[in-house]
Design a protein around this motif. Structure first.
Motif, PDB file in Angstrom:
ATOM      1  N   GLY A  88       0.817  -1.066  -0.105  1.00  0.00           N
ATOM      2  CA  GLY A  88       0.044  -0.094   0.042  1.00  0.00           C
ATOM      3  C   GLY A  88       0.836   1.241   0.170  1.00  0.00           C
ATOM      4  N   GLY A  89       0.351   2.197  -0.713  1.00  0.00           N
ATOM      5  CA  GLY A  89       1.250   3.563  -0.842  1.00  0.00           C
ATOM      6  C   GLY A  89       0.971   4.464   0.471  1.00  0.00           C
ATOM      7  N   ARG A  90       2.158   4.935   0.808  1.00  0.00           N
ATOM      8  CA  ARG A  90       2.122   6.040   1.909  1.00  0.00           C
ATOM      9  C   ARG A  90       1.546   7.318   1.704  1.00  0.00           C
ATOM     10  N   THR A  91       0.814   7.798   2.629  1.00  0.00           N
ATOM     11  CA  THR A  91       0.066   8.976   2.654  1.00  0.00           C
ATOM     12  C   THR A  91       0.322   9.776   3.822  1.00  0.00           C
ATOM     13  N   VAL A  92       0.077  11.175   3.657  1.00  0.00           N
ATOM     14  CA  VAL A  92       0.078  12.141   5.097  1.00  0.00           C
ATOM     15  C   VAL A  92      -1.059  12.875   4.965  1.00  0.00           C
ATOM     16  N   SER A  93      -1.537  12.848   6.055  1.00  0.00           N
ATOM     17  CA  SER A  93      -2.987  13.784   6.196  1.00  0.00           C
ATOM     18  C   SER A  93      -2.483  14.848   7.209  1.00  0.00           C
ATOM     19  N   VAL A  94      -2.976  16.144   7.009  1.00  0.00           N
ATOM     20  CA  VAL A  94      -2.593  17.337   7.999  1.00  0.00           C
ATOM     21  C   VAL A  94      -3.785  18.154   7.797  1.00  0.00           C
ATOM     22  N   THR A  95      -3.778  19.093   8.863  1.00  0.00           N
ATOM     23  CA  THR A  95      -5.070  20.084   8.940  1.00  0.00           C
ATOM     24  C   THR A  95      -4.519  21.429   8.847  1.00  0.00           C
ATOM     25  N   GLY A  96      -4.713  22.168   7.978  1.00  0.00           N
ATOM     26  CA  GLY A  96      -4.568  23.708   7.576  1.00  0.00           C
ATOM     27  C   GLY A  96      -5.447  24.818   8.206  1.00  0.00           C
ATOM     28  N   THR A  97      -5.135  25.674   8.983  1.00  0.00           N
ATOM     29  CA  THR A  97      -6.202  26.737   9.284  1.00  0.00           C
ATOM     30  C   THR A  97      -5.742  28.130   8.931  1.00  0.00           C
ATOM     31  N   ALA A  98      -6.734  28.899   8.826  1.00  0.00           N
ATOM     32  CA  ALA A  98      -6.048  30.442   8.593  1.00  0.00           C
ATOM     33  C   ALA A  98      -7.491  31.208   8.972  1.00  0.00           C
ATOM     34  N   THR A  99      -7.117  32.419   9.412  1.00  0.00           N
ATOM     35  CA  THR A  99      -7.980  33.413   9.957  1.00  0.00           C
ATOM     36  C   THR A  99      -7.897  34.757   9.255  1.00  0.00           C
ATOM     37  N   LEU A 100      -8.898  35.050   8.678  1.00  0.00           N
ATOM     38  CA  LEU A 100      -9.194  36.460   8.036  1.00  0.00           C
ATOM     39  C   LEU A 100      -9.894  37.405   8.697  1.00  0.00           C
ATOM     40  N   ARG A 101      -9.168  38.477   9.056  1.00  0.00           N
ATOM     41  CA  ARG A 101      -9.794  39.657  10.136  1.00  0.00           C
ATOM     42  C   ARG A 101     -10.039  40.701   8.717  1.00  0.00           C
ATOM     43  N   SER A 102     -11.456  41.140   9.076  1.00  0.00           N
ATOM     44  CA  SER A 102     -11.953  42.305   8.220  1.00  0.00           C
ATOM     45  C   SER A 102     -12.872  43.103   8.829  1.00  0.00           C
ATOM     46  N   THR A 103     -13.315  44.030   8.070  1.00  0.00           N
ATOM     47  CA  THR A 103     -14.382  44.954   8.826  1.00  0.00           C
ATOM     48  C   THR A 103     -15.562  44.916   7.947  1.00  0.00           C
ATOM     49  N   PRO A 104     -16.681  44.593   8.682  1.00  0.00           N
ATOM     50  CA  PRO A 104     -18.055  44.285   8.330  1.00  0.00           C
ATOM     51  C   PRO A 104     -18.511  45.436   7.401  1.00  0.00           C
TER      52      PRO A 104
END
Length: 256
Positions: A51-67
């Protein structure tokens, strides 16, 4: 014929019989004399591929903006000894509120009724009906945030006496979620690359990707309509907060 000649003849016949009997054995086997039959071919088996090797990761980002939009929740509550009078007075005051909003440039499409209620009120003992209370509540969407304070004051002056606060938001054309998604995927790739290097491998193609979160919703800001009752000179101050949109993605790469 003498005895020696007779023995020689019998020996020749015996040899001929032996040879005759041995010849059919070659014919039955399908082989020529002096050629051995090949051994049976061994049965083949294919080992399952690793079986092939895999890697799973989580990425996050925060966007700050004026309504650039806000939703204000306003309403009218009236009480009377009869249900009919309570509803009649409520309707008259709500029409005045709607006219005040229209005079400030609020369009009909930006006003939505969120609830109309009528229920009895009771005396101090809680046993007898003393009257009726009627309420009518609307949500008003503002695309011009500078108009909110004056609109609240105008609505209160026209008869509004209920509020459920203000909810600031981003318009559909200005959510910024696409930028947050791109930043989250970029962070996931950075993490996956570090893992791949540590595992003496390289990142291959993306196998799966899914959004693991959703934009955060800024809680409504409470507003007390009574504060605007006497505000004639200066409109009620409204200061929009900074909104934060946080998005997470789960990405799986193959390792090569």
């Amino acid at each position: 014929m003498d005895q020696r000649a007779r023995r020689s003849m019998l020996g020749g016949i015996a040899v001929g019989v032996v040879l005759a009997l041995s010849v059919p054995s070659f014919a039955a086997s399908g082989q020529s004399p002096g050629v051995s039959a090949p051994p049976p071919a061994p049965s083949s088996s294919v080992a399952p591929a690793a079986g092939g090797r895999t890697v799973s990761v989580t990425g996050t980002a925060t966007l700050r903006s004026t309504p650039d939009e806000a939703v204000v929740f306003l309403g009218v509550q009236t009480e009377s000894s009869s249900a009919e009078d309570a509803m009649r007075e409520n309707a008259a005051r709500m029409l005045s509120v709607l006219r005040a909003l229209a005079d400030l440039g609020v369009k009909d499409g930006d006003i939505s009724t969120t609830g109309v209620n009528l229920y009895p009120t009771y005396d101090s003992n809680g046993t007898s009906v003393s009257g009726y209370s009627a309420s009518n509540q609307v949500s008003v969407t503002f695309h011009d945030l500078d108009l909110i304070g004056r609109a609240i004051d105008g609505a209160v002056k026209a008869g509004a006496n209920l509020t459920n606060g203000i909810m600031f938001q981003m318009s559909p054309a200005n959510t910024g979620s696409e930028h947050a998604l791109a930043a989250a995927v970029a962070e996931a790739r950075s993490k996956a690359s570090a893992v791949a290097v540590a595992a003496d491998a390289q990142l291959g193609q993306v196998l799966t990707i899914s959004e693991a979160g959703s934009p955060s919703i800024y809680p409504p800001i409470a507003y007390d309509g009574r504060m605007a009752a006497g505000a004639e000179a200066a409109p009620t101050p409204v200061n929009p907060p900074t909104l934060e949109t946080q998005i997470s993605v789960q990405v799986t790469w193959e390792l090569i």
